[in-house]
Design a protein around this motif. Sequence first.
Motif, PDB file in Angstrom:
ATOM      1  N   TRP A 112       0.871  -1.241  -0.006  1.00 54.67           N
ATOM      2  CA  TRP A 112       0.109   0.122  -0.049  1.00 54.67           C
ATOM      3  C   TRP A 112       0.975   1.294  -0.104  1.00 54.67           C
ATOM      4  O   TRP A 112       1.826   1.239   0.837  1.00 54.67           O
ATOM      5  N   GLU A 113       0.768   2.498  -0.823  1.00 51.26           N
ATOM      6  CA  GLU A 113       1.350   3.576  -0.993  1.00 51.26           C
ATOM      7  C   GLU A 113       0.480   4.586  -1.410  1.00 51.26           C
ATOM      8  O   GLU A 113      -0.442   4.464  -2.154  1.00 51.26           O
ATOM      9  N   GLY A 114       0.264   5.531  -0.461  1.00 53.42           N
ATOM     10  CA  GLY A 114      -0.476   6.703  -0.657  1.00 53.42           C
ATOM     11  C   GLY A 114       0.127   7.794  -1.291  1.00 53.42           C
ATOM     12  O   GLY A 114      -0.613   9.037  -1.388  1.00 53.42           O
ATOM     13  N   SER A 115       1.688   7.926  -1.113  1.00 49.60           N
ATOM     14  CA  SER A 115       2.195   9.183  -1.557  1.00 49.60           C
ATOM     15  C   SER A 115       3.137   9.363  -2.685  1.00 49.60           C
ATOM     16  O   SER A 115       3.498  10.376  -3.318  1.00 49.60           O
ATOM     17  N   MET A 116       3.597   8.162  -3.136  1.00 51.25           N
ATOM     18  CA  MET A 116       4.310   8.252  -4.369  1.00 51.25           C
ATOM     19  C   MET A 116       4.283   6.523  -4.971  1.00 51.25           C
ATOM     20  O   MET A 116       3.547   5.694  -4.403  1.00 51.25           O
ATOM     21  N   VAL A 117       4.803   6.484  -6.057  1.00 54.23           N
ATOM     22  CA  VAL A 117       4.808   5.101  -6.870  1.00 54.23           C
ATOM     23  C   VAL A 117       5.872   4.120  -5.918  1.00 54.23           C
ATOM     24  O   VAL A 117       7.031   4.820  -5.687  1.00 54.23           O
ATOM     25  N   VAL A 118       5.574   3.084  -5.755  1.00 57.21           N
ATOM     26  CA  VAL A 118       6.433   2.176  -5.055  1.00 57.21           C
ATOM     27  C   VAL A 118       7.482   1.657  -5.613  1.00 57.21           C
ATOM     28  O   VAL A 118       7.594   1.754  -7.139  1.00 57.21           O
ATOM     29  N   VAL A 168      -1.477  -1.631  -4.310  1.00 56.26           N
ATOM     30  CA  VAL A 168      -2.661  -0.732  -4.137  1.00 56.26           C
ATOM     31  C   VAL A 168      -1.998   0.759  -3.818  1.00 56.26           C
ATOM     32  O   VAL A 168      -1.363   0.681  -3.066  1.00 56.26           O
ATOM     33  N   MET A 169      -2.559   1.495  -4.701  1.00 59.73           N
ATOM     34  CA  MET A 169      -1.776   3.079  -4.489  1.00 59.73           C
ATOM     35  C   MET A 169      -3.168   4.006  -4.387  1.00 59.73           C
ATOM     36  O   MET A 169      -4.069   3.794  -5.095  1.00 59.73           O
ATOM     37  N   TRP A 170      -2.928   4.921  -3.795  1.00 53.23           N
ATOM     38  CA  TRP A 170      -3.820   6.125  -3.750  1.00 53.23           C
ATOM     39  C   TRP A 170      -3.575   7.187  -4.816  1.00 53.23           C
ATOM     40  O   TRP A 170      -2.494   7.185  -5.363  1.00 53.23           O
ATOM     41  N   TYR A 175       0.061  12.235  -8.510  1.00 53.32           N
ATOM     42  CA  TYR A 175       0.115  13.605  -8.649  1.00 53.32           C
ATOM     43  C   TYR A 175       1.372  14.357  -8.078  1.00 53.32           C
ATOM     44  O   TYR A 175       1.546  15.443  -8.095  1.00 53.32           O
ATOM     45  N   SER A 176       1.820  13.656  -6.940  1.00 51.55           N
ATOM     46  CA  SER A 176       2.972  14.039  -6.200  1.00 51.55           C
ATOM     47  C   SER A 176       4.160  14.607  -7.151  1.00 51.55           C
ATOM     48  O   SER A 176       4.791  13.849  -7.737  1.00 51.55           O
ATOM     49  N   ARG A 177       4.391  15.953  -6.997  1.00 47.22           N
ATOM     50  CA  ARG A 177       5.310  16.348  -7.962  1.00 47.22           C
ATOM     51  C   ARG A 177       6.785  16.564  -7.010  1.00 47.22           C
ATOM     52  O   ARG A 177       7.326  17.402  -6.805  1.00 47.22           O
ATOM     53  N   ILE A 178       7.137  15.090  -6.835  1.00 50.41           N
ATOM     54  CA  ILE A 178       8.405  15.097  -6.310  1.00 50.41           C
ATOM     55  C   ILE A 178       9.621  15.005  -7.200  1.00 50.41           C
ATOM     56  O   ILE A 178      10.762  14.510  -6.745  1.00 50.41           O
ATOM     57  N   CYS A 179       9.353  15.051  -8.403  1.00 50.34           N
ATOM     58  CA  CYS A 179      10.585  15.127  -9.516  1.00 50.34           C
ATOM     59  C   CYS A 179       9.940  16.175 -10.516  1.00 50.34           C
ATOM     60  O   CYS A 179       8.901  16.629 -10.480  1.00 50.34           O
ATOM     61  N   ARG A 180      10.753  16.570 -11.605  1.00 45.07           N
ATOM     62  CA  ARG A 180      10.368  17.218 -12.550  1.00 45.07           C
ATOM     63  C   ARG A 180       9.346  16.946 -13.452  1.00 45.07           C
ATOM     64  O   ARG A 180       9.408  15.611 -13.474  1.00 45.07           O
ATOM     65  N   PRO A 181       8.384  17.689 -14.198  1.00 49.14           N
ATOM     66  CA  PRO A 181       7.399  17.308 -14.753  1.00 49.14           C
ATOM     67  C   PRO A 181       7.767  15.901 -15.833  1.00 49.14           C
ATOM     68  O   PRO A 181       6.677  15.025 -15.977  1.00 49.14           O
ATOM     69  N   GLY A 182       8.691  16.173 -16.518  1.00 52.29           N
ATOM     70  CA  GLY A 182       9.177  15.111 -17.528  1.00 52.29           C
ATOM     71  C   GLY A 182       9.520  13.877 -17.022  1.00 52.29           C
ATOM     72  O   GLY A 182       9.009  12.493 -17.543  1.00 52.29           O
ATOM     73  N   ALA A 183      10.059  13.970 -15.695  1.00 50.44           N
ATOM     74  CA  ALA A 183      10.492  12.716 -15.093  1.00 50.44           C
ATOM     75  C   ALA A 183       9.103  11.826 -14.623  1.00 50.44           C
ATOM     76  O   ALA A 183       8.959  10.620 -14.708  1.00 50.44           O
ATOM     77  N   ILE A 268      -4.432   6.887 -14.391  1.00 49.79           N
ATOM     78  CA  ILE A 268      -3.177   7.342 -14.762  1.00 49.79           C
ATOM     79  C   ILE A 268      -3.196   8.414 -15.874  1.00 49.79           C
ATOM     80  O   ILE A 268      -2.475   9.191 -15.929  1.00 49.79           O
ATOM     81  N   ALA A 269      -3.971   7.819 -16.815  1.00 48.33           N
ATOM     82  CA  ALA A 269      -3.809   8.874 -18.122  1.00 48.33           C
ATOM     83  C   ALA A 269      -4.416  10.173 -17.736  1.00 48.33           C
ATOM     84  O   ALA A 269      -3.864  11.182 -18.280  1.00 48.33           O
ATOM     85  N   ARG A 270      -5.350  10.437 -16.990  1.00 48.60           N
ATOM     86  CA  ARG A 270      -5.753  11.744 -16.504  1.00 48.60           C
ATOM     87  C   ARG A 270      -4.812  12.438 -15.610  1.00 48.60           C
ATOM     88  O   ARG A 270      -4.331  13.742 -15.883  1.00 48.60           O
ATOM     89  N   ALA A 271      -3.960  11.878 -14.887  1.00 48.79           N
ATOM     90  CA  ALA A 271      -2.955  12.383 -14.140  1.00 48.79           C
ATOM     91  C   ALA A 271      -1.804  12.874 -15.056  1.00 48.79           C
ATOM     92  O   ALA A 271      -1.247  13.805 -14.906  1.00 48.79           O
ATOM     93  N   ARG A 272      -1.461  11.795 -16.082  1.00 49.50           N
ATOM     94  CA  ARG A 272      -0.494  12.177 -17.030  1.00 49.50           C
ATOM     95  C   ARG A 272      -0.936  13.588 -18.087  1.00 49.50           C
ATOM     96  O   ARG A 272      -0.158  14.530 -17.962  1.00 49.50           O
ATOM     97  N   ALA A 273      -2.224  13.687 -18.126  1.00 52.33           N
ATOM     98  CA  ALA A 273      -2.815  14.803 -19.166  1.00 52.33           C
ATOM     99  C   ALA A 273      -2.508  15.815 -18.205  1.00 52.33           C
ATOM    100  O   ALA A 273      -2.484  17.219 -18.780  1.00 52.33           O
ATOM    101  N   ALA A 274      -2.647  16.093 -17.021  1.00 52.99           N
ATOM    102  CA  ALA A 274      -2.614  17.228 -16.164  1.00 52.99           C
ATOM    103  C   ALA A 274      -1.453  18.000 -16.043  1.00 52.99           C
ATOM    104  O   ALA A 274      -1.243  18.919 -15.372  1.00 52.99           O
ATOM    105  N   LEU A 275      -0.387  17.117 -16.425  1.00 51.14           N
ATOM    106  CA  LEU A 275       0.976  17.612 -16.261  1.00 51.14           C
ATOM    107  C   LEU A 275       1.396  18.948 -17.350  1.00 51.14           C
ATOM    108  O   LEU A 275       0.846  18.476 -18.416  1.00 51.14           O
TER     109      LEU A 275
END
Length: 278
Positions: A112-118, A168-170, A175-183, A268-275
């Motif tokens: 389980w991870e709620g804040s970043m990709v495992v 399972v991820m939240w 959406y966590s911007r812990i790296c640059r948008p391209g990454a 995932i696609a929706r989050a990708r499109a929001a970048l």
Amino acid sequence: MSTDFQQARVALGIRLRELRGRTSGRALAAQLGWTQSKVSKLETGRQTATPEDLRAWAEATGHPEAGEELLSRLQGLESRSRSWRRQLAAGHRPVQDTLTTEYERASVLYAWEGSMVVGPLQTADYARAIFESYSELHQSPRDTEAAVRARMERQRLLHDGRQAYHVVMWEAALYSRICRPGALAAQLDRLAGTIGLDTVHLGIVPFAARVPIPPGPGFWILDDRLVLVEDWHAELWLDDRDSLGVYQRVWERLAGAAVYGDAAHRLIARARAALDLA
């Protein structure tokens, strides 16, 4: 700090007090070159002793034979709570190597991870940003590239067919911007590509989903023998039946609120499109 951990630390402190005997705390502190407050904190369970502290205590109190006993108590205490300060004393690479050993022993892994990709699903650039941020937080040695290589090497376990990953991820993790948008875009593409892998069952809990339990810290369950929980100050390694049962129930409740397959892909696609990649 867990109740079990604190109880074990208090019990260790009581044992230290027994070994001190009739020697005053002030006299022992002077003999060891410590402050009296350190002696007091160790005996009352308000500070965790180091192996060096325990060896010195056993010698100074005239009980060198108790050194191994004290170290065994400390090892048992730290098998539950492993401070990042100590784990990262030599950097992130040794921690990654230890995790690889544990992952290799497992057949079925639940996360389980709620804040970043495992970690097993991270790209190198995403992992690099994670390691750099934690090195700065904990002021630990920066061995970022070695740690990234270790994490990438461990991802071979995803493809050798011996293990099953139930992740399972939240939705917030997307959406966590812990790296640059391209990454982050590349990371989301990688995540979408894991949907359909034979060894990975990926679920995402949408923002709008009704969750039966508040999302808490990230954790891994390895088979039915070990739970790894990450907190800011330490990593908990739990192997008792009660703790395993609690985390298994937490995972099942969150997994029940997740969406899978095409529905997960759309999130995932929706989050990708929001970048904003401009």
